[in-house]
Every structure is written in C-alpha cells, then in structure tokens.
Design a protein around this motif. Structure first.
Motif, PDB file in Angstrom:
ATOM      1  N   SER A 109       0.830  -1.197   0.000  1.00  0.00           N
ATOM      2  CA  SER A 109       0.000   0.000   0.000  1.00  0.00           C
ATOM      3  C   SER A 109       0.868   1.252   0.000  1.00  0.00           C
ATOM      4  O   SER A 109       0.611   2.219  -0.737  1.00  0.00           O
ATOM      5  CB  SER A 109      -0.934  -0.001   1.215  1.00  0.00           C
ATOM      6  N   THR A 153       2.575   1.649  -3.391  1.00  0.00           N
ATOM      7  CA  THR A 153       1.595   2.083  -4.395  1.00  0.00           C
ATOM      8  C   THR A 153       1.360   3.584  -4.303  1.00  0.00           C
ATOM      9  O   THR A 153       1.279   4.292  -5.321  1.00  0.00           O
ATOM     10  CB  THR A 153       0.270   1.326  -4.203  1.00  0.00           C
ATOM     11  N   ARG A 154       1.256   4.069  -3.086  1.00  0.00           N
ATOM     12  CA  ARG A 154       1.041   5.511  -2.881  1.00  0.00           C
ATOM     13  C   ARG A 154       2.206   6.325  -3.438  1.00  0.00           C
ATOM     14  O   ARG A 154       2.009   7.334  -4.128  1.00  0.00           O
ATOM     15  CB  ARG A 154       0.859   5.786  -1.382  1.00  0.00           C
ATOM     16  N   TYR A 155       3.430   5.863  -3.187  1.00  0.00           N
ATOM     17  CA  TYR A 155       4.583   6.627  -3.651  1.00  0.00           C
ATOM     18  C   TYR A 155       4.847   6.433  -5.147  1.00  0.00           C
ATOM     19  O   TYR A 155       5.472   7.298  -5.774  1.00  0.00           O
ATOM     20  CB  TYR A 155       5.819   6.313  -2.809  1.00  0.00           C
ATOM     21  N   GLU A 206       2.379   6.505  -7.235  1.00  0.00           N
ATOM     22  CA  GLU A 206       1.468   7.536  -7.745  1.00  0.00           C
ATOM     23  C   GLU A 206       2.072   8.927  -7.569  1.00  0.00           C
ATOM     24  O   GLU A 206       1.966   9.783  -8.460  1.00  0.00           O
ATOM     25  CB  GLU A 206       0.120   7.439  -7.031  1.00  0.00           C
ATOM     26  N   GLU A 207       2.719   9.156  -6.426  1.00  0.00           N
ATOM     27  CA  GLU A 207       3.353  10.455  -6.195  1.00  0.00           C
ATOM     28  C   GLU A 207       4.482  10.688  -7.205  1.00  0.00           C
ATOM     29  O   GLU A 207       4.666  11.804  -7.710  1.00  0.00           O
ATOM     30  CB  GLU A 207       3.906  10.538  -4.765  1.00  0.00           C
TER      31      GLU A 207
END
Length: 581
Positions: free
Chosen positions: A166, A169-171, A173-174
């Motif tokens: 998780s 995945t967030r980074y 996207e960043e």
C-alpha cells in the motif's frame, strides 16, 4: 529589395501530428497552480507483450509499440546518433538491433518516499533521449519499472504501521505526479516487481539450472565466481565488491560478493511462494526479469543514474547472462549526479531536496531547464542561483514567444507570403543545424539551448526595434522563427500549453520567493512613479533597487512601468564576484 528564399530548412515534422493535437497532461499542486504542457500523445502499448513466464531465451526479442506495418516502422532515420556507452567508455554510433525500432529500459525508483531532484535528473535525461529518438523517426518501446518490494519499503512501512505494498503504491502515484510536473512523457509500460513474481522465479530457476547460483536455507545466491566477466561494466575487480549496501552479509555464502536472488521470508514481511519456500526477490533480479519480459534478453539501451553502474547494473549483466547466454544490451547509458557543495545528493546522506520542495518555489519547467542546462553525463551542482537563472531564462523565452504570437494573431494568415528574407533563412538553417548536430552528439542539450539565443534576439528585434518593425516580410519571419524555436522546445520537453499561463505562474513564483503580493509590487511602482514626478530620483532608485534585491525587475517604457521576475541582485553580485575571483 530583400533577397527571398522559398526553401529554408525548417525542422522536419518531428512527428508533429503528435503535437498539433494539443493533448496535454494537467495536474495541480494546489488550487491555484495548474501546469499544462504540450507533449507527445499517449503511446500505444498494445504490442508490449509480456512473456509469462519467461520464454526460452532463443525466443526472446524486443517488441515495440509500432502500430504501423514493418515498412512504416523502418522508415529512414533522419540523423546519425552517437551515444556514450559506459561499457566501452566511449561514444558509439547508435545502431538498433531492429532497424527503425528501439527497446529501452531505465531503472525506476524504489517507491518508499517522495522523489528528490537526483531522481528528477535521471528521468528528465532519459525523457530527452526518448523524445529525441522519436524525433529521429524511431519507434521506441520505453520500459521504466517501479521497485515496490524492497528492504527500504518494508522498513518505512513498519515505521508508519502501513502495509508495504500500500505504501509503495502511494509513492508510485506520487512519483508519476512528479513526472507530469516535469513534463516527462509516460513510458510505454511501467512494470512493478509485485506483479512479476512468476517471471522473477522463472529466471532464478534458469540461473540455478545453469549452475550459476546456489541455495542456503531458503535463500538463493548468485555465484559471482561462475561469471568470469563480472566487473566489465564498472571496471572494478571482484575483491572490490564488499558485502554491505544491498549485498547481504552472510558467513555461509561461498564468496562475500555473492548477492541474493531470493530472500527467505522473515516474520512480519510480505512474501511470495517459490520452489525454495516463502520469500521475496533480491534487488537486482527484478530488472533482469522485467526487462527480459518486455524487451527480450537482447535489446538496445539500458539506463539509469551513474550510481547504478555498480553493483546494480553489474549484477544485472551477470544474472541475465547466466539465465541466457544470448543476453545482450547494446548501450549502457548513465547520467551524472546532482551535487550540493560537490557532494552527491542522496537520501542516504540526508542532503537532498525533493522535487515537491523545489517546485514549491520554482516553476517545474524552470527546474527542467536547470537539469538539461548541463550535459547529462556531467555532475550538476544544485544552487538557488542556478534555479533563479533558469527561471529568468525560461521567462525570457516564453515572453518572447508570447509577444511573437500576439503580433501573429493580429495578422490575417491568408495574406502571408510563402517566402522569408535570406538573413532569416540563414538564421533558421544555422539554428537547426546546431541543434540537431549537438543533440546527435550524445545529447548535448546545453548547446541546443545556447543556439536558441540568436533566433530569440532576432524575434525581439523584429518586435520592438524601429528597424525590425519596418522589415519586409516581418510577419512571415516571425512565424518561421517562432515555429522553429517551438519545435526545439518540444524536443527538449520545455513547451507549455499556454505561454500566458506559464508566464503568470512564473510571476507568481517570483512573488512567493520575494514574499510580496502583486498589489504590493504595483503600489511600489506607483510610489516610484510619484517620486520621479517629484524629481526625487534617489528615492526612485531605492525603490527599484529594493525590488531588484528580491528578484523583481522594473521595466520602464513610454507606456509605463511593468515588472518581471529576475535573478535577485545579491545573487547576481555574488555570482559575478565568484566568477572573476
């Protein structure tokens, strides 16, 4: 009567059908900032076939995203390209394995934090290469991975109490947000480690079957002694490979330099099933497996930062060749470091600025201009002065082209003649030749940027001088010069969707750095106007100098006074002092 030419050499179409659609990516830093860039249209990835699991190496060949037939894909390439190959340590003529097609793999980020400007340099450099290969007429399959399974990700996730996948995945996207800010074209495909465990496991099996790896209690290690050419890329001797940074310390290894292909699961860590038990891949195997999956074992370009030459790319070569003796990368390309006070910028040293931190104060395209203002293989020293200079330069470029467009929109295009004066023709041809020659010589972007000075000067002369305004075929000359510069900006990834929007954003950034509002600047302008009317010239000069000290330059004209961003006066003085000392 001026001599007229009907056949000046404009830039070849640059696949301009991809540009004229005015497709752009838009993303907001905040409610007030909306960066929009003209870019190449989205790349068709339908032919990016994933071998699942890895096919025998004899069947592996890179497939590209060509949507036309083979004859169209193998169109005549416009200019010979020379690239510096880390393997041979010299510039080589670029010749792809398949005529007209290029397979390129660039190692992506380990997604556990926001990316810093060292990362920005890597991906801007390879974005320029991607753009230029497309300009030359190549069909490019560009693969850039995400590492979303790694020790650093697990450690960070444990700190935050978050699931590692998780968090990564967030980074991821960043990171993609950052690339859009910097106007980098998305790669053809962006594979993630977590989605390619079958390919990774299959490659490790092949390496074991070929006798180049061994198992220890659920771990699998590559045996560097089985690969005599180990160290050829980096020029290092085997004894230089110390256990430590991403090279597991294990007294049971046959050689301290042996590196992990598979790590047995530890409590609390993510894991995947394998023939050797539950675990996860080592760092290096992922890129070998994913590059083979999308490009085959034999492809054209493998790139990344200079810090990846050893051990990462050295280990990639070893394990790829161990899995398939036909494994071959033609060109290994690496960019130089971003430094601060002559020390490499990196997260591990703690002396880094994230991309987000920089673009809080400077326009993303000013950052991009700063990054390509130095040759990609040379180190580049980060400083506020360099970014101020880049901001000043890009404002000048966009203001010139904005002024040019304003004049052109006032003229009826149907009345334009199809000729321009000989002097303008010569300028355009010289500019074209300098840009293409420099870009084809190992992507010498600083030379291409410098070559822009003369056509920009001529545009300003045509726009603002008495002689220029009277020049025959002025409108046609402005149109031809403006288009030529825009074509180069597109190759370099510096063309915004709207000059007026970009100029306003650059002004907003300058005000933010100066800690002033536009109303405050306008009040200062009025105060100075009153001082001049009262013949208080000393007070007038103080106001001008106070604003110049914070990067606000006042420009007087018969129509009044306006302001524009500029390099703050103390920085100019310091730079001139240090450059002459």
């Amino acid at each position: 009567m001026a001599t007229l030419f009907r056949s000046y050499k404009p830039f070849l179409p640059l696949r301009f059908e991809l540009i004229h659609s005015k497709s752009y990516t838009s993303i907001s830093l905040n409610a007030k900032t909306n960066f929009r860039f003209r870019t190449f249209s989205a790349i068709n990835c339908s032919n990016n076939k994933l071998h699942h699991p890895l096919a025998p190496c004899s069947e592996q060949i890179h497939t590209n995203n060509c949507v036309n037939d083979d004859n169209n894909c193998r169109q005549k390439i416009r200019k010979e390209l020379w690239l510096h190959n880390t393997m041979s340590r010299q510039k080589e003529l670029f010749k792809p394995k398949i005529e007209g097609r290029v397979g390129m793999y660039v190692c992506g980020v380990t997604a556990y934090d926001l990316s810093h400007i060292g990362h920005a340099r890597v991906y801007v450099a390879f974005d320029v290469l991607y753009r230029y290969l497309k300009y030359l007429g190549y069909d490019v399959n560009y693969v850039r991975n995400f590492t979303d399974v790694d020790d650093k990700i697990i450690a960070r996730a444990n700190e935050l109490g978050e699931d590692p996948i998780s968090l990564s995945t967030r980074y991821c996207e960043e990171f993609n947000h950052d690339m859009r800010y910097l106007n980098c074209i998305p790669p053809s495909v962006e594979p993630r480690v977590s989605d390619h465990m079958l390919q990774i496991v299959d490659m490790i099996k092949q390496i074991l079957d070929n006798g180049c790896a061994y198992t220890i209690n659920g771990d699998v290690y590559f045996s560097v002694d089985k690969f005599p050419e180990y160290g050829r890329l980096s020029g290092r001797k085997l004894e230089d490979n110390r256990a430590g940074e991403r090279v597991a310390v294990n007294s049971m290894k046959k050689n301290p330099a042996d590196f992990a292909l598979w790590k047995s699961a530890k409590e609390g860590e993510p894991f995947w099933e394998s023939p050797w038990g539950r675990g996860r891949p080592g760092w290096h195997i992922e890129c070998s497996a994913m590059s083979a999956a999308y490009l085959g074992y034999s492809f054209d370009i493998h790139g990344g930062g200079m810090d990846l030459v050893f051990p990462h790319h050295e280990n990639e070569i070893a394990q790829s060749c161990a899995a398939c003796h036909q494994s071959s990368v033609s060109y290994w390309i690496h960019n130089g470091f971003v430094t601060i006070d002559s020390e490499k910028m990196s997260k591990s040293l703690g002396n880094f600025f994230t991309i987000r931190q920089v673009i809080e104060l400077y326009h993303p395209l000013a950052l991009r201009l700063f990054l390509i203002g130095t040759h990609y293989r040379s180190p580049i020293n980060y400083s506020d002065h360099q970014l101020e200079s880049a901001s000043d330069r890009i404002f000048y470029i966009y203001q010139t082209l904005q002024d040019c467009e304003c004049v052109l929109t006032q003229r009826d295009e149907t009345s334009w003649k199809d000729s321009i004066p000989l002097g303008i023709t010569s300028c355009i041809n010289k500019f074209h030749e300098e840009c293409i020659t420099s870009m084809s010589d190992d992507l010498h972007t600083p030379v291409a940027l410098a070559a822009m000075s003369e056509p920009l000067k001529i545009i300003n002369d045509l726009l603002h001088t008495r002689k220029g305004k009277k020049q025959e075929l002025r409108t046609e000359s402005l149109a031809a010069l403006g288009k030529t510069i825009k074509d180069v900006l597109t190759i370099l990834g510096l063309l915004p969707d709207s000059y007026s929007e970009a100029l306003q954003q650059l002004r907003d950034y300058a005000l933010k750095r100066a800690r002033l509002t536009e109303n405050q600047v306008e009040q200062k302008i009025e105060e100075r106007k009153g001082a001049r009317e009262n013949k208080e010239y000393e007070k007038s000069d103080v106001i001008r100098k106070d604003l110049a000290a914070v990067g606000i330059a006042l420009m007087d004209s018969p129509d009044g006074t306006i302001w524009r961003p500029a390099v703050p006066l103390p920085m100019q003085d310091h730079h001139s002092t240090t450059s002459t000392s």
